[in-house]
Design a protein around this motif. Sequence first.
Motif, PDB file in Angstrom:
ATOM      1  N   VAL A 196      46.455  93.456 -29.287  1.00 27.41           N
ATOM      2  CA  VAL A 196      45.443  92.615 -30.530  1.00 27.41           C
ATOM      3  C   VAL A 196      46.475  91.979 -31.714  1.00 27.41           C
ATOM      4  O   VAL A 196      47.013  92.344 -32.279  1.00 27.41           O
ATOM      5  CB  VAL A 196      45.061  93.815 -31.267  1.00 27.41           C
ATOM      6  CG1 VAL A 196      43.539  93.527 -32.951  1.00 27.41           C
ATOM      7  CG2 VAL A 196      43.812  95.286 -30.557  1.00 27.41           C
ATOM      8  N   THR A 262      37.420  92.624 -31.983  1.00 24.18           N
ATOM      9  CA  THR A 262      37.207  93.485 -33.139  1.00 24.18           C
ATOM     10  C   THR A 262      36.396  93.558 -34.281  1.00 24.18           C
ATOM     11  O   THR A 262      36.138  92.247 -34.593  1.00 24.18           O
ATOM     12  CB  THR A 262      38.420  93.929 -33.457  1.00 24.18           C
ATOM     13  OG1 THR A 262      38.676  93.509 -34.578  1.00 24.18           O
ATOM     14  CG2 THR A 262      39.701  94.049 -32.158  1.00 24.18           C
ATOM     15  N   ARG A 268      41.078  91.582 -29.153  1.00 25.99           N
ATOM     16  CA  ARG A 268      41.608  93.307 -28.420  1.00 25.99           C
ATOM     17  C   ARG A 268      41.656  91.832 -27.130  1.00 25.99           C
ATOM     18  O   ARG A 268      40.783  91.817 -26.194  1.00 25.99           O
ATOM     19  CB  ARG A 268      40.612  93.697 -28.760  1.00 25.99           C
ATOM     20  CG  ARG A 268      41.117  95.247 -27.294  1.00 25.99           C
ATOM     21  CD  ARG A 268      39.768  96.506 -27.376  1.00 25.99           C
ATOM     22  NE  ARG A 268      40.290  96.704 -28.453  1.00 25.99           N
ATOM     23  CZ  ARG A 268      39.465  96.957 -29.907  1.00 25.99           C
ATOM     24  NH1 ARG A 268      38.336  96.351 -29.308  1.00 25.99           N
ATOM     25  NH2 ARG A 268      39.859  97.789 -30.745  1.00 25.99           N
TER      26      ARG A 268
END
Length: 275
Positions: A196, A262, A268
Motif C-alpha cells: 500500500v 483504499t 493497494r
Amino acid sequence: MLIIGLNSTSANIILNMLPRETLLKGVENRTEITRIVDQAEIAVKTWEVVVSDFFSPPVIAEVENGFSRLTDIEIVVWGGYPQAERRRIGIARPEIPLEQPQIPLAALDIAGNFLFDPASHRDFLGAILATGIVREKIGDIIVLGERGGQVIVVPELVEFLETSLTQVRSVPVKTQQIELSELKIRPPKTKEMTTVEASMRLDAIASAGFGMSRSKMSDAINRGDVRVNWKETSQSSYNVKSGDLITVRGKGRLEVGEVAITKKQRYRIQLTRFQ
C-alpha cells in the motif's frame, strides 16, 4: 524465406519505404533498430518473410512498440519457448502468412559431468563464443546443474557446434542437437505480495517489491540499473501502472498487477516478483 543477419549490407540499396526517422526517434538501441528497419524494408520489397538474428528483451520491446503503429508490416517474435528472453524476429507484409513455426530455431544439448566443476550461464556462453560464434546467433542458455546445459541457436550453426564445442570450463562435453520439445524449461520462481503506497512512484513500488530501502532504490535508478518495460528510466518519480514490468540489474523482475484505491485514498498494489 530470407534469413538475414545483423551484418547484412544488401538493404543499403533499397529506398526508404518505412517511416525510418519516426521508428528511430528516441530509441536506446539505435544500431539494432536501424538494422531491423533495413530488414523490414527488404520484407516489403520482396514480399517474403525476413528473419533476424536473436535480440535481447530491450531491443524486442522497442521493435514491438515502434512497429505496432505500422499497417504495411507485421512481426512475430519467437525464441523457442514462451518465456524465452532472446528471440528472433520474423518480418513480413500483412498479406503474407507469418507464424512462430516459420522462425528457424535449433536446440543443442551440452552434456558433461559438472559435479566437481559447476558451470554458470556465463561459462556456457563463453565456451560457445570461444568457438568464434557471435552473440547474435545464440538464443537462451538453460543451465541444468551437474549434467550440463542446453542452448538455442540458429540452425545453420548446429553442425559446427556439434564438432567444435567440446569443453566448458575444465569439463569435456558432448554437444548434440535435440528437439525444441526436449528443452528442460523450469517455470520461473515467483513471489506474490501486496503493498500500500501513497503514490505510484517507481522508487516506492520497486523498493517494496524488491525489499530495498527507498534511498537505495533511488540510487539504483540514478545509476541506470532500473528499467520499466525494458526501457531505462532515470526518474524516481516516474509513475508506473498496472501491467508494467520493472527490472533491476542483479535483482530480477517485478510485475505490477491489479491496483485499487483504499478508503484513505492510497494505492493497494498487487506485485509479482520473478526471481
